[in-house]
Design an enzyme around this catalytic site. Structure first.
Site, PDB file in Angstrom:
ATOM      1  N   ARG A  40      20.779  16.874 -10.117  1.00 14.79           N
ATOM      2  CA  ARG A  40      20.048  16.777  -8.844  1.00 14.79           C
ATOM      3  C   ARG A  40      19.224  18.040  -8.620  1.00 14.79           C
ATOM      4  O   ARG A  40      18.159  17.997  -8.004  1.00 14.79           O
ATOM      5  CB  ARG A  40      21.015  16.567  -7.668  1.00 14.79           C
ATOM      6  CG  ARG A  40      20.299  16.528  -6.308  1.00 14.79           C
ATOM      7  CD  ARG A  40      21.163  15.904  -5.232  1.00 14.79           C
ATOM      8  NE  ARG A  40      22.372  16.655  -4.990  1.00 14.79           N
ATOM      9  CZ  ARG A  40      22.465  17.687  -4.123  1.00 14.79           C
ATOM     10  NH1 ARG A  40      21.393  18.093  -3.461  1.00 14.79           N
ATOM     11  NH2 ARG A  40      23.609  18.294  -3.930  1.00 14.79           N
ATOM     12  N   TYR A  93      -2.869   4.607   2.673  1.00 19.86           N
ATOM     13  CA  TYR A  93      -1.912   3.625   2.161  1.00 19.86           C
ATOM     14  C   TYR A  93      -0.959   3.196   3.278  1.00 19.86           C
ATOM     15  O   TYR A  93      -0.474   4.027   4.049  1.00 19.86           O
ATOM     16  CB  TYR A  93      -1.152   4.250   0.997  1.00 19.86           C
ATOM     17  CG  TYR A  93       0.076   3.520   0.535  1.00 19.86           C
ATOM     18  CD1 TYR A  93       0.038   2.169   0.210  1.00 19.86           C
ATOM     19  CD2 TYR A  93       1.295   4.179   0.408  1.00 19.86           C
ATOM     20  CE1 TYR A  93       1.163   1.493  -0.222  1.00 19.86           C
ATOM     21  CE2 TYR A  93       2.434   3.525  -0.031  1.00 19.86           C
ATOM     22  CZ  TYR A  93       2.363   2.181  -0.345  1.00 19.86           C
ATOM     23  OH  TYR A  93       3.485   1.529  -0.767  1.00 19.86           O
ATOM     24  N   ASP A 165      -3.246  12.860  -1.486  1.00 22.35           N
ATOM     25  CA  ASP A 165      -2.641  11.895  -2.394  1.00 22.35           C
ATOM     26  C   ASP A 165      -3.690  11.553  -3.451  1.00 22.35           C
ATOM     27  O   ASP A 165      -4.705  10.931  -3.165  1.00 22.35           O
ATOM     28  CB  ASP A 165      -2.223  10.642  -1.618  1.00 22.35           C
ATOM     29  CG  ASP A 165      -1.456   9.651  -2.479  1.00 22.35           C
ATOM     30  OD1 ASP A 165      -1.650   9.649  -3.710  1.00 22.35           O
ATOM     31  OD2 ASP A 165      -0.666   8.868  -1.920  1.00 22.35           O
ATOM     32  N   LYS A 190       2.438   4.956 -10.909  1.00 18.38           N
ATOM     33  CA  LYS A 190       1.140   4.354 -11.179  1.00 18.38           C
ATOM     34  C   LYS A 190       0.529   4.930 -12.462  1.00 18.38           C
ATOM     35  O   LYS A 190       1.085   4.760 -13.542  1.00 18.38           O
ATOM     36  CB  LYS A 190       0.236   4.553  -9.965  1.00 18.38           C
ATOM     37  CG  LYS A 190       0.867   4.167  -8.618  1.00 18.38           C
ATOM     38  CD  LYS A 190       1.413   2.755  -8.582  1.00 18.38           C
ATOM     39  CE  LYS A 190       1.801   2.273  -7.198  1.00 18.38           C
ATOM     40  NZ  LYS A 190       2.832   3.059  -6.518  1.00 18.38           N
TER      41      LYS A 190
END
Length: 376
Positions: A40, A93, A165, A190
């Site tokens: 983590r 978005y 972004d 993506k």
């Protein structure tokens, strides 16, 4: 025993690393970054992915996260706390909008959406507690291209962070940090990964202080990426430059075809000379305009359904940027959470279709679109 020097980084599929004794444990805390303790916190695979993305974006460092949404969350929480205020571009978005409006508002972070006509002159919207401005290089889904240099001028004037972004553009097309942005985020799901088999995100920072805050948020909220998905994404990243050139080439061809088709009312693609920000996209980018485009047929959901049923090879898949092309329906997927008034204001109507252009032969894609449009 010969020395093993793998050309490809192996998968460190472990949640924890062992120590020989307490002295080695103390060394871990005294000299950060020298070894690993818990995945983590850090893992060789996630570190490799972060390092390679950072090289592309030219930041001081990057933090990988479990998804594009967690990257957006980490970037915002790295800068904002309860009682702070965020400015967000109106063309954004739908998931980003939902995060700000529905969730971050619950913990006391206020958001104001900046109308397109005030994008580069938002003095009246700035408050004493405004901390950042969130925008996209190219907006999802109508491909509004933001002038990052002008946004930098405005945000610096008010001493607020500019978070961009860059998912649609990728660093192959545009490098926002080089234009003055403070923080860049990607949905690695993506283009960076590129094969529709990973869910991941990344945050890249211009300043070390922001990077440390993003890392703290990632650790505390448990937004880390698994070793296996880090490895998959790093593998996909190796072909990003080649893939993007083909994505962009195909998208240009298809946008020009759709622009001349009698059943297509409007096409949004920055590579078209008719696009309102074509020159900006040309100057701000690398001569490439991305692999995403949107177009509108008549505003009739049944017409959209007929178009989809007429396609043989391009699937309806509400995501983007894989090597295979796909279509999406913003009104019913990515921007579903917006009110009808918000959808209407930013131009997302019943006939808008988003096309993620893959790297197939363009003749194959054009033939499929001809079949689909014949059904409309």
């Amino acid at each position: 025993m010969p020395i093993i020097s793998p050309k490809s980084t192996p998968i460190f599929q472990t949640s924890v690393f062992t120590f020989d004794d307490l002295n080695e444990l103390e060394l871990y805390f005294e000299q950060p970054g020298q070894r690993y303790m818990y995945s983590r916190y850090a893992n060789p695979n996630s570190d490799e992915l972060a390092s390679e993305v950072n090289k592309l974006e030219n930041g001081v460092g990057a933090i990988v996260t479990s998804s594009g949404m967690s990257a957006i969350l980490a970037a915002i929480l790295a800068v904002c706390k309860a009682g702070d205020h965020v400015l967000c571009a109106e063309e954004i978005y739908g998931g980003s909008s939902a995060l700000l409006t529905q969730e971050l508002s619950r913990i006391g972070i206020e958001v104001t959406y900046v109308p397109s006509e005030e994008t580069y002159s938002f003095d009246a919207l700035v408050k004493p507690n405004t901390r950042l401005f969130l925008a996209e290089t190219m907006s999802n889904p109508l491909l509004v291209v933001f002038d990052i240099r002008r946004l930098v001028t405005e945000t610096q004037k008010h001493n607020i962070k500019l978070v961009i972004d860059n998912t649609f553009a990728t660093p192959i097309v545009t490098k926002p940090l080089g234009l003055g942005a403070d923080i860049v985020i990607h949905s690695v799901t993506k283009y960076l990964s590129g094969h529709s088999d990973v869910t991941a995100g990344v945050v890249i920072c211009k300043e070390e202080q922001d990077l440390q805050r993003v890392q703290k948020v990632m650790l505390t909220y448990g937004l880390n990426l698994s070793p296996f998905e880090s490895w998959l994404a790093a593998r996909g990243l190796k072909t990003l430059r080649l893939r993007m050139k083909q994505h962009c080439c195909n998208a240009q061809t298809i946008a020009e075809f759709l622009q001349g088709h009698p059943k297509v009312e409007q096409v949004w693609y920055p590579g078209l000379r008719k696009h309102p920000q074509h020159q900006l996209a040309k100057e701000q980018g690398s001569g490439l305009y991305g692999g995403m485009l949107s177009f509108r047929i008549k505003d009739d959901k049944e017409a959209v359904n007929r178009f989809m049923h007429g396609l043989d090879h391009i699937p309806f898949a509400p995501s983007l940027a894989g090597v295979s092309s796909s279509i999406s329906y913003p009104l019913g997927t990515s921007h579903r959470s917006l009110t009808a008034a918000q959808q209407q204001k930013i131009g997302i109507t019943a006939g808008v279709i988003r096309l993620s252009v893959g790297i197939e032969e363009d003749e194959e894609l054009l033939a499929d679109l001809v079949r689909g449009l014949a059904n409309v």
